[in-house]
Write an enzyme that holds these catalytic residues in place. Structure first.
Site, short mmCIF file in Angstrom:
data_model
loop_
_atom_site.label_atom_id
_atom_site.label_comp_id
_atom_site.label_asym_id
_atom_site.label_seq_id
_atom_site.Cartn_x
_atom_site.Cartn_y
_atom_site.Cartn_z
N GLU A 39 0.69 -1.22 0.05
CA GLU A 39 0.11 0.21 -0.02
C GLU A 39 0.82 1.15 -0.09
O GLU A 39 0.55 2.42 -0.53
CB GLU A 39 -0.77 0.02 1.22
CG GLU A 39 -2.03 -1.03 0.97
CD GLU A 39 -2.79 -0.80 -0.14
OE1 GLU A 39 -2.86 0.26 -0.86
OE2 GLU A 39 -3.47 -1.61 -0.66
N TYR A 122 -6.51 6.88 3.56
CA TYR A 122 -6.54 5.76 2.45
C TYR A 122 -6.04 4.42 3.06
O TYR A 122 -6.47 3.43 3.10
CB TYR A 122 -6.06 6.05 1.01
CG TYR A 122 -5.74 4.76 0.27
CD1 TYR A 122 -6.81 4.09 -0.25
CD2 TYR A 122 -4.52 4.44 0.19
CE1 TYR A 122 -6.65 3.11 -1.03
CE2 TYR A 122 -4.07 3.28 -0.35
CZ TYR A 122 -5.38 2.57 -0.90
OH TYR A 122 -5.04 1.30 -1.72
N ASP A 140 -9.28 5.88 -2.80
CA ASP A 140 -8.17 6.40 -3.48
C ASP A 140 -8.64 7.22 -4.89
O ASP A 140 -10.06 7.09 -5.06
CB ASP A 140 -7.03 5.37 -3.95
CG ASP A 140 -7.66 4.48 -5.02
OD1 ASP A 140 -8.92 4.32 -5.21
OD2 ASP A 140 -7.14 3.74 -5.59
#
Length: 357
Positions: A39, A122, A140
């Site tokens: 991520e 996020y 996102d």
DNA sequence: AATACGGGGGG
DNA sequence: CCCCCAGTATT
């Protein structure tokens, strides 16, 4: 108000995801650490770019403990070319916190994750849902675009309140099972079907029968975003200084652009050959030969470097500021930003032309 | 709310 | 060229 509409996307999207999702290494074995690393790497960075970096990173640093104690130059080398280098420094800070506060394991808590450096709304949502199955949204750029199109919303997605509202809308429709898969399905649709730049593939979209943007023929026009500020141009003169077979490099300062990385010595402005010789002599070096190199341009998000370069053969002298490195060390140890690639090539070309004599 | 922070892929 | 990308931190 859009809940009835948005609720109808959940099952079709999950079905589509299970049949069409790309095979990705962090999906194979989604441990919290691997999800976290992926991520962070994926922030403002495409999947294809991340793939080789991800494999190399988790092989070199397989767990949070090894990340916590890694040398900063090793971290930067592993991140070299990926950009946004503060990401990897923040990851190490977070790893140290996790060792100290959470016994070396990422906390299964949205709020605790979001407190860690480099993890915002996020990423906390993505890790919470994908690694721990917690019901939080992961909104996102893909999701902002997909939701804007499905609801035919012309709201500006760079607006913070608009982003919050979309996070709220997604939260309301999150399934209780497979919430991580659902979050990924929204992003996957945005990355592979509901494409940006006015190029949605509505023909193959599993949601076109319920998409208001498609129904109104405005999907390609959405989402609405305000334009960003123009980038400024900076002139630079880059020095490819060679002493024997070694290259002269310097280290950037600890903060700001490309913080802590190595670079070729460079001066603001476009220097003539004479000015360049003067500067190098002032550094305590004597110049045997100098040769102008091709111009090069490098574009950052907010700055454009217009570079001129010189190849200089110099004699080693007492000098604190320059570090002389072998080609092997340069390749294996020094983390250099991509901006200098054009001039690094001149160094290797110089080495090759010399071995022939 | 605006800006700093990389780099690459695709029209 | 321009846009955008599995964004976050700082001001």
């Amino acid at each position: 108000m859009n809940k009835p509409l948005l609720n109808t996307i959940v099952n079709p999207l999950l079905s589509w995801y299970y049949s069409s999702a790309r095979v990705l290494p962090w999906r194979d074995n989604p441990t919290p650490y691997r999800v976290w690393v992926s991520e962070i790497m994926l922030q403002q960075t495409r999947v294809d770019t991340v793939l080789p970096y991800f494999e190399r990173f988790v092989a070199a640093l397989p767990d949070i403990a090894s990340l916590a104690q890694a040398d900063e130059q090793q971290l930067l080398k592993l991140w070299e070319g990926l950009g946004y280098y503060s990401r990897v420094k923040n990851m190490q800070k977070a790893a140290l916190t996790v060792m100290k506060l959470y016994n070396g394991k990422l906390p299964a808590s949205f709020e605790a994750l979001k407190e860690l450096p480099g993890i915002g709304a996020y990423s906390a949502g993505a890790i919470s849902s994908i690694a721990f199955g917690l019901r939080f949204p992961a909104v996102d750029g893909n999701v902002l675009r997909v939701i804007s199109r499905i609801t035919a919303s012309a709201d500006d997605i760079t607006d913070i309140p608009v982003k919050k509202r979309i996070e709220q809308q997604v939260t309301e429709i999150l399934p209780t099972e497979a919430v991580g898969d659902f979050n990924q399905s929204l992003m996957e649709l945005g990355a592979t079907v509901c494409l940006p730049n006015g190029a949605p593939r509505c023909d193959i979209c599993p949601l076109k029968h319920l998409c208001l943007g498609f129904e109104h023929g405005i999907a390609a026009e959405l989402p609405v975003k305000t334009v960003k500020a123009a980038k400024r141009a900076e002139a630079k003169t880059v020095l490819v200084m060679v002493c024997g077979d070694k290259l002269g490099v310097t280290k950037r300062k600890k903060t700001g652009l490309l913080a802590g990385m190595w670079e070729l010595p460079n001066i603001d402005g476009a220097l003539s050959m004479e000015e360049c010789i003067t500067v190098v002599k002032d550094m305590g070096l004597s110049v045997n030969e100098i040769q102008p190199l091709t111009e090069a341009k490098h574009i950052f998000t907010h700055i454009m470097w217009n570079m001129m370069g010189y190849l200089l053969q110099v004699n080693e002298a007492r000098n604190d500021s320059i570090t002389w490195v072998s080609p092997k060390d340069l390749k294996e140890r020094m983390a250099l930003p991509t901006a200098f690639k054009a001039y690094i090539r001149h160094y290797y070309a110089y080495l090759n032309s010399n071995t022939g004599r």
